[in-house]
Design a protein around this motif. Structure first.
Motif, PDB file in Angstrom:
ATOM      1  N   GLU A 169       0.929  -1.442  -0.112  1.00  0.00           N
ATOM      2  CA  GLU A 169      -0.019  -0.239   0.038  1.00  0.00           C
ATOM      3  C   GLU A 169       0.619   1.527   0.203  1.00  0.00           C
ATOM      4  O   GLU A 169       0.251   2.020   0.110  1.00  0.00           O
ATOM      5  N   GLY A 170       2.083   1.016  -0.214  1.00  0.00           N
ATOM      6  CA  GLY A 170       3.418   2.192  -0.196  1.00  0.00           C
ATOM      7  C   GLY A 170       4.033   2.435  -1.196  1.00  0.00           C
ATOM      8  O   GLY A 170       3.274   2.579  -2.957  1.00  0.00           O
ATOM      9  N   VAL A 171       5.204   1.454  -1.591  1.00  0.00           N
ATOM     10  CA  VAL A 171       6.154   1.568  -2.994  1.00  0.00           C
ATOM     11  C   VAL A 171       6.184   0.762  -3.721  1.00  0.00           C
ATOM     12  O   VAL A 171       5.398   1.666  -5.122  1.00  0.00           O
ATOM     13  N   MET A 208       1.481  11.915  -4.374  1.00  0.00           N
ATOM     14  CA  MET A 208       1.058  10.988  -3.205  1.00  0.00           C
ATOM     15  C   MET A 208      -0.554  10.307  -3.310  1.00  0.00           C
ATOM     16  O   MET A 208      -0.235   9.248  -2.926  1.00  0.00           O
ATOM     17  N   VAL A 209      -0.547  11.635  -3.014  1.00  0.00           N
ATOM     18  CA  VAL A 209      -2.265  11.579  -2.334  1.00  0.00           C
ATOM     19  C   VAL A 209      -3.224  10.489  -4.111  1.00  0.00           C
ATOM     20  O   VAL A 209      -4.250  10.033  -3.400  1.00  0.00           O
ATOM     21  N   ALA A 210      -2.727  11.432  -5.131  1.00  0.00           N
ATOM     22  CA  ALA A 210      -3.604  10.429  -5.995  1.00  0.00           C
ATOM     23  C   ALA A 210      -2.944   9.200  -6.372  1.00  0.00           C
ATOM     24  O   ALA A 210      -3.768   8.262  -6.477  1.00  0.00           O
ATOM     25  N   LEU A 211      -1.945   8.686  -5.594  1.00  0.00           N
ATOM     26  CA  LEU A 211      -1.908   6.821  -6.213  1.00  0.00           C
ATOM     27  C   LEU A 211      -1.787   6.643  -4.651  1.00  0.00           C
ATOM     28  O   LEU A 211      -1.833   4.975  -4.667  1.00  0.00           O
ATOM     29  N   LEU A 212      -1.717   7.020  -3.930  1.00  0.00           N
ATOM     30  CA  LEU A 212      -1.163   6.213  -2.238  1.00  0.00           C
ATOM     31  C   LEU A 212      -2.848   6.302  -2.192  1.00  0.00           C
ATOM     32  O   LEU A 212      -2.966   5.347  -0.923  1.00  0.00           O
ATOM     33  N   GLY A 213      -3.574   7.128  -2.341  1.00  0.00           N
ATOM     34  CA  GLY A 213      -4.367   7.701  -1.359  1.00  0.00           C
ATOM     35  C   GLY A 213      -5.594   5.639  -1.419  1.00  0.00           C
ATOM     36  O   GLY A 213      -5.898   5.693  -2.795  1.00  0.00           O
TER      37      GLY A 213
END
Length: 331
Positions: free
Chosen positions: A63-65, A313-318
């Protein structure tokens, strides 16, 4: 006291925020000719296996990198600007072909991905996240930017992580440039401030396993600024439903303002912090929903770099509609 192991959390969304910010700081601070002393108060093991038992057990890197880099996702073509105080929510970007992804990354995220490529040659060659096996902790990120005149001081109390850190650093063959000690970083920091060349960056990111860590961070930073007011002080903190967690950034802001120092506070939220229940009525804890990076005496370039990187980061990790970021600064 020693139950926390960062290996369970390596490469999670908090690491993406922490290490993207750290890379931007190191890149700027090591441009000057004057020697820089970098002090990492809670260094961890230095390197982590993303295909190891710890990481695979927790699943946090997924859910991160891995989420950040997995196809068919790509960063937004144009990132929205951050607002100073209220939470700004960036909506997920539409999927794009993988071939266009590299051109769209914010510069700070390009640098972050570049570090990962350097440690994972097969990933660098193919772009396939299945070949992303090694994840760098802060010590390895910091060391990669040092010149021959710079020094890195690493502190780690956990006996197993200290042993791993010592072995990992020894393999770099950097000699006395990097010093590793099994000491309490909160206390050890005092002996290195002010540094000989009057330039320093301190990263303080304890596990916060004990509630007392929050108070110790605030006290440690207050003492550090008193000893060496012009150093760059970087604090990572979790954002969880605990009074101490919400008080810490406020205390750090008050400290910076009273000392007449500039400051920056960036937060990344990926999901709701509310408890939920499954079909059987059992409570499901959400895990870490958000974290922040507070910087005292940040470089003047850091705000713009994070303004571009945080929406991506928000767009891809949210993970839900609560995903968003904040970016505040002052001084």
């Amino acid at each position: 006291m020693f139950s926390y192991r960062h290996a369970f959390h390596a490469g999670n969304h908090a690491d993406v925020l922490k290490h993207t910010t750290l890379i931007a700081l190191m890149k700027y601070l090591t441009q000057k000719d004057t020697a820089l002393t970098v002090i990492d108060t809670h260094a961890g093991a230095g390197l982590y296996r993303l295909d190891g038992d710890y990481t695979e057990t927790s699943g946090e890197a997924q859910e991160g990198v891995f989420r950040l880099l997995s196809e068919p996702k790509a960063p937004p073509a144009q990132a929205p600007r951050a607002q100073a105080a209220p939470k700004t929510v960036a909506k997920p970007a539409a999927a794009k072909p993988a071939s266009t992804a590299a051109a769209g990354w914010a510069p700070a995220l390009q640098d972050y991905i570049g570090i990962l490529r350097g440690l994972n040659p097969q990933f660098a060659e193919t772009g396939d996240v299945a070949h992303l096996k090694i994840y760098p902790g802060s010590p390895f990120i910091e060391q990669q930017f040092l010149s021959g005149r710079d020094k890195l001081k690493l502190f780690e109390l956990h006996p197993t992580d200290y042993k791993s850190l010592s072995g990992n650093i020894e393999q770099l063959g950097v000699g006395r440039q990097v010093a590793v000690a099994r000491e309490d970083g909160f206390e050890a920091l005092k002996t290195f401030l002010p540094p000989p060349a009057r330039r320093a960056m301190v990263l303080c990111d304890p596990s916060y396993e004990m509630k007392s860590d929050y108070g110790r961070v605030a006290t440690c930073m207050a003492d550090a600024v008193k000893r060496f007011a012009t150093g760059t002080y970087v604090v990572w903190y979790p954002i969880i439903p605990r009074p101490e967690a919400h008080d810490l950034p406020r205390k750090l802001k008050t400290l910076a303002v009273k000392a007449s120092r500039s400051w920056l506070n960036a937060t990344l939220t990926v999901k709701s912090s509310k408890l939920t229940t499954d079909t059987s009525g059992e409570v499901i804890r959400p895990g870490l929903p958000a974290s922040g990076m507070f910087v005292i005496n940040p470089p003047h370039t850091l705000k713009a770099e994070l303004q571009a990187a945080l929406p991506q980061m928000v767009a891809l990790l949210g993970q839900d509609r609560n995903a968003g970021f904040t970016l505040e600064h002052g001084g």
